[in-house]
Design a protein around this motif. Structure first.
Motif, PDB file in Angstrom:
ATOM      1  N   UNK A 107       0.838  -1.194   0.000  1.00  0.00           N
ATOM      2  CA  UNK A 107       0.000   0.000   0.000  1.00  0.00           C
ATOM      3  C   UNK A 107       0.874   1.244   0.000  1.00  0.00           C
ATOM      4  N   UNK A 108       0.532   2.199  -0.860  1.00  0.00           N
ATOM      5  CA  UNK A 108       1.249   3.475  -0.877  1.00  0.00           C
ATOM      6  C   UNK A 108       0.804   4.282   0.333  1.00  0.00           C
ATOM      7  N   UNK A 109       1.764   4.737   1.124  1.00  0.00           N
ATOM      8  CA  UNK A 109       1.430   5.520   2.315  1.00  0.00           C
ATOM      9  C   UNK A 109       1.788   6.992   2.139  1.00  0.00           C
ATOM     10  N   UNK A 110       2.414   7.314   1.021  1.00  0.00           N
ATOM     11  CA  UNK A 110       2.775   8.696   0.751  1.00  0.00           C
ATOM     12  C   UNK A 110       3.624   8.794  -0.490  1.00  0.00           C
ATOM     13  N   UNK A 111       3.831  10.018  -0.901  1.00  0.00           N
ATOM     14  CA  UNK A 111       4.654  10.270  -2.082  1.00  0.00           C
ATOM     15  C   UNK A 111       5.623  11.404  -1.753  1.00  0.00           C
ATOM     16  N   UNK A 112       6.889  11.171  -2.053  1.00  0.00           N
ATOM     17  CA  UNK A 112       7.923  12.174  -1.830  1.00  0.00           C
ATOM     18  C   UNK A 112       8.330  12.727  -3.199  1.00  0.00           C
ATOM     19  N   UNK A 113       8.051  13.966  -3.428  1.00  0.00           N
ATOM     20  CA  UNK A 113       8.449  14.605  -4.682  1.00  0.00           C
ATOM     21  C   UNK A 113       9.955  14.827  -4.674  1.00  0.00           C
ATOM     22  N   UNK A 114      10.587  14.633  -5.798  1.00  0.00           N
ATOM     23  CA  UNK A 114      12.018  14.907  -5.976  1.00  0.00           C
ATOM     24  C   UNK A 114      12.892  14.182  -4.957  1.00  0.00           C
ATOM     25  N   UNK A 115      12.549  12.953  -4.604  1.00  0.00           N
ATOM     26  CA  UNK A 115      13.329  12.219  -3.607  1.00  0.00           C
ATOM     27  C   UNK A 115      14.755  11.969  -4.092  1.00  0.00           C
ATOM     28  N   UNK A 116      14.905  11.477  -5.321  1.00  0.00           N
ATOM     29  CA  UNK A 116      16.223  11.229  -5.904  1.00  0.00           C
ATOM     30  C   UNK A 116      16.508  12.158  -7.071  1.00  0.00           C
ATOM     31  N   UNK A 117      15.476  12.379  -7.854  1.00  0.00           N
ATOM     32  CA  UNK A 117      15.615  13.189  -9.068  1.00  0.00           C
ATOM     33  C   UNK A 117      14.567  14.296  -9.039  1.00  0.00           C
ATOM     34  N   UNK A 118      14.905  15.484  -9.536  1.00  0.00           N
ATOM     35  CA  UNK A 118      13.974  16.612  -9.469  1.00  0.00           C
ATOM     36  C   UNK A 118      12.637  16.365 -10.170  1.00  0.00           C
ATOM     37  N   UNK A 119      12.624  15.504 -11.169  1.00  0.00           N
ATOM     38  CA  UNK A 119      11.392  15.302 -11.941  1.00  0.00           C
ATOM     39  C   UNK A 119      10.646  14.018 -11.592  1.00  0.00           C
ATOM     40  N   UNK A 120      11.116  13.285 -10.578  1.00  0.00           N
ATOM     41  CA  UNK A 120      10.493  12.003 -10.226  1.00  0.00           C
ATOM     42  C   UNK A 120      10.014  12.030  -8.781  1.00  0.00           C
ATOM     43  N   UNK A 121       8.740  11.706  -8.601  1.00  0.00           N
ATOM     44  CA  UNK A 121       8.205  11.492  -7.267  1.00  0.00           C
ATOM     45  C   UNK A 121       8.326  10.012  -6.931  1.00  0.00           C
ATOM     46  N   UNK A 122       8.498   9.704  -5.672  1.00  0.00           N
ATOM     47  CA  UNK A 122       8.641   8.315  -5.230  1.00  0.00           C
ATOM     48  C   UNK A 122       7.517   7.971  -4.257  1.00  0.00           C
ATOM     49  N   UNK A 123       6.772   6.912  -4.581  1.00  0.00           N
ATOM     50  CA  UNK A 123       5.757   6.411  -3.667  1.00  0.00           C
ATOM     51  C   UNK A 123       6.420   5.523  -2.623  1.00  0.00           C
ATOM     52  N   UNK A 124       6.138   5.790  -1.348  1.00  0.00           N
ATOM     53  CA  UNK A 124       6.581   4.926  -0.268  1.00  0.00           C
ATOM     54  C   UNK A 124       5.498   3.870  -0.100  1.00  0.00           C
ATOM     55  N   UNK A 125       5.905   2.598  -0.163  1.00  0.00           N
ATOM     56  CA  UNK A 125       4.942   1.510  -0.074  1.00  0.00           C
ATOM     57  C   UNK A 125       5.320   0.558   1.046  1.00  0.00           C
ATOM     58  N   UNK A 126       4.303   0.088   1.750  1.00  0.00           N
ATOM     59  CA  UNK A 126       4.502  -0.828   2.869  1.00  0.00           C
ATOM     60  C   UNK A 126       3.577  -2.029   2.697  1.00  0.00           C
ATOM     61  N   UNK A 127       4.082  -3.183   3.051  1.00  0.00           N
ATOM     62  CA  UNK A 127       3.257  -4.390   3.095  1.00  0.00           C
ATOM     63  C   UNK A 127       3.327  -4.970   4.493  1.00  0.00           C
ATOM     64  N   UNK A 128       2.171  -5.250   5.045  1.00  0.00           N
ATOM     65  CA  UNK A 128       2.114  -5.937   6.336  1.00  0.00           C
ATOM     66  C   UNK A 128       2.225  -7.435   6.065  1.00  0.00           C
ATOM     67  N   UNK A 129       3.093  -8.078   6.825  1.00  0.00           N
ATOM     68  CA  UNK A 129       3.295  -9.522   6.682  1.00  0.00           C
ATOM     69  C   UNK A 129       2.397 -10.272   7.663  1.00  0.00           C
TER      70      UNK A 129
END
Length: 152
Positions: free
Chosen positions: A129-151
């Protein structure tokens, strides 16, 4: 086809780099993906799916306590072009989950670029599940979705 999945020593570096050389994914990150492969293998955290013939077909970098120093973090995953579409990504994600369970963790994590809709769909289909999005995490033009899975 895949005979084993194991942590790869530095002697596999060139084969691991070959997974991403000339790849659009590496281009999107201005060649940094190759640096990530080098870092993962030097830290003894890079896993590889090895074929019956000894070829590295896919790799993943798992930081065992990489997310808040608590949960496993899948820092990188890649499948060689000629092995894509054969379920290797799904296979490696199941291994990642098994590693998380072996470490007695109840969650595992990863990030995926907003341009990589195919990968994000795969992760979601496997219970991430995506819990958030970080804009420009690594690259200025790419947002990164933080995803977590419960085991389980």
């Amino acid at each position: 086809m895949i005979s084993e999945v194991k942590k790869l020593p530095i002697t596999y570096l060139d084969e691991c780099l070959a997974v991403f050389k000339g790849d659009d994914f590496n281009d999107r990150y201005n060649g940094q993906v190759l640096d990530w492969v080098k870092t993962g293998i030097r830290k003894n955290e890079l896993w590889g799916a090895i074929t019956d013939t000894g070829e590295v077909a896919a790799i993943m970098w798992i930081e065992e306590s990489g997310f808040f120093h608590e949960y496993p973090y899948l820092a990188l995953i890649g499948v060689k072009k000629n092995y894509q579409g054969q379920g290797l990504g799904t296979f490696l994600l199941k291994i990642y989950e098994a590693i998380g369970r072996t470490l007695n963790k109840n969650k595992i994590t990863l990030m995926v670029g907003d341009f990589n809709t195919r990968a994000k769909s795969l992760y979601e289909s496997m219970g991430y599940n995506a819990i958030g999005k970080v804009e420009s995490a690594y690259m200025p033009t790419i947002g990164e979705f933080i995803m977590i899975k419960k085991l389980d």
